[in-house]
Structures are given as C-alpha cells and as structure tokens.
Design a protein around this motif. Sequence first.
Motif, short mmCIF file in Angstrom:
data_model
loop_
_atom_site.label_atom_id
_atom_site.label_comp_id
_atom_site.label_asym_id
_atom_site.label_seq_id
_atom_site.Cartn_x
_atom_site.Cartn_y
_atom_site.Cartn_z
N VAL A 100 0.81 -1.14 0.09
CA VAL A 100 -0.03 0.05 0.13
C VAL A 100 0.83 1.31 -0.07
O VAL A 100 0.63 2.00 -0.71
CB VAL A 100 -0.99 0.01 1.35
CG1 VAL A 100 -1.61 1.34 1.29
CG2 VAL A 100 -2.10 -1.34 1.20
N ILE A 113 -7.65 1.99 -3.23
CA ILE A 113 -6.95 0.81 -2.76
C ILE A 113 -8.03 0.05 -1.53
O ILE A 113 -8.53 0.91 -0.63
CB ILE A 113 -5.90 1.08 -2.05
CG1 ILE A 113 -5.06 1.69 -3.12
CG2 ILE A 113 -5.24 -0.30 -1.41
CD1 ILE A 113 -3.60 2.39 -2.40
N VAL A 146 -7.91 4.53 1.81
CA VAL A 146 -7.79 3.17 1.84
C VAL A 146 -8.55 2.47 2.83
O VAL A 146 -8.82 3.03 4.10
CB VAL A 146 -6.19 2.93 2.33
CG1 VAL A 146 -6.07 1.49 2.39
CG2 VAL A 146 -5.28 3.77 1.44
#
Length: 207
Positions: A100, A113, A146
């Motif tokens: 990530v 993501i 995220v």
Amino acid sequence: MPLISEEPQIPESAQGPRVTPAAGRTAPTPRPVPGPRSAATPRPGRPGPGPARPAPPAQRTHPAPAAPVAPAPAENRSAPQIQLIPATAAGALDAAEEAVDLLLESGRAPGDILVLTTGEQHPWAAHELSFGEAAYWAQHDAGDDVFFADVSAADRAMSRPVVVVAVNAEADPAVARTLPVARDRAAALLIVCGDPQTINSALGAGV
C-alpha cells in the motif's frame, strides 16, 4: 581573465521509488521495501485521535522477484493484473502494508485501494469497527481513503482499481472462495501477499 564554464544542470529524476531485489538472499518473508513516506500522503482512519498505521520495522529485507501466477483466461479481457508477493502468514499483513505504501508513493489515490485480510483484522479496521458498523461502512462508501476489511466482507465491498489481499491465516479454507471474489473487486490490479502455492491453487480453483 579566463572564462568560467557554467555548471552542468542535473535533471531531477521523474521516476518514483524503485524496489531492487536482493541477489542470492534467502529470506523467510521477502517483501517490497517502501521508500520514504511523504508527509502529505493521507493515512486511513479518522482525522481525530486513533491508532496510526504500524510503522515499518527499522530493518527490512529486499523482496524476492514476484512469483509467477497463472495467467487469466484469454476470453476474460477485463481481468486485472495479478501480482503475488511471497510471505508467511505472520508476515503477510506487513507485506500488504508495504505494498500500500508503494502504491501511494507511486501516485495511486488512497481511495483506489481496498485491503482484505484472511486472518486477524487490520488494526485500523478493528479500531474503526469500535465506533459501529454504520460509521465503518460509511467510510467505505465515501471512497476517499484506503479501506481495510476482513475477507468475510468482500462480498459487500465495492470494486476499486486496486485490491490487496493479506493471507495472514495459517490455515484458512475460505481462501479458495475469497481470492476469486477479491479478483472480481479489483478493476486494474490484484496484489496477494502469502504462500505462492496456496494462492495459485485458490486462483486456479476460482477460474
């Protein structure tokens, strides 16, 4: 008086961070090595007090080259790219976090993501769920950061350009079911961190 030549200008590199595999190194849990995190890089979680993402250890091993993954069927033209990062169950979550970091540093938007875990919940997910599922899933629906979730929630998660899966359970019979679901949720790229043999078998079973 002699002329002084101008100093040559050195162009700045436009390339993002690189990860160089170590030659001949044997490591139990090879992982990608993130570059320095930009201070402006958003982190998942509430703007108020809350646990920060775990900082990477001071010493990191260089990753081994990504293991080959069976290609998607030729007829499935919308299938995402698949990257496998070899890792033990104990190291899969760290490997996923580093993946990530590299995605963010390479220019991916945080909202692109989705991170799924097959074993223990990511600390961020556990913290946000303490405020209730409604608030937790509201952050998912906002799609601006995220998002971390358990694979049991993969059916509820919406598609995102990149899905990262941490196979962080020693033995998880649900992996064969959840990896194909994760692949369906990934519009462009699926990154799976775990045992290569287990992952290839699970992806092959889901074809």
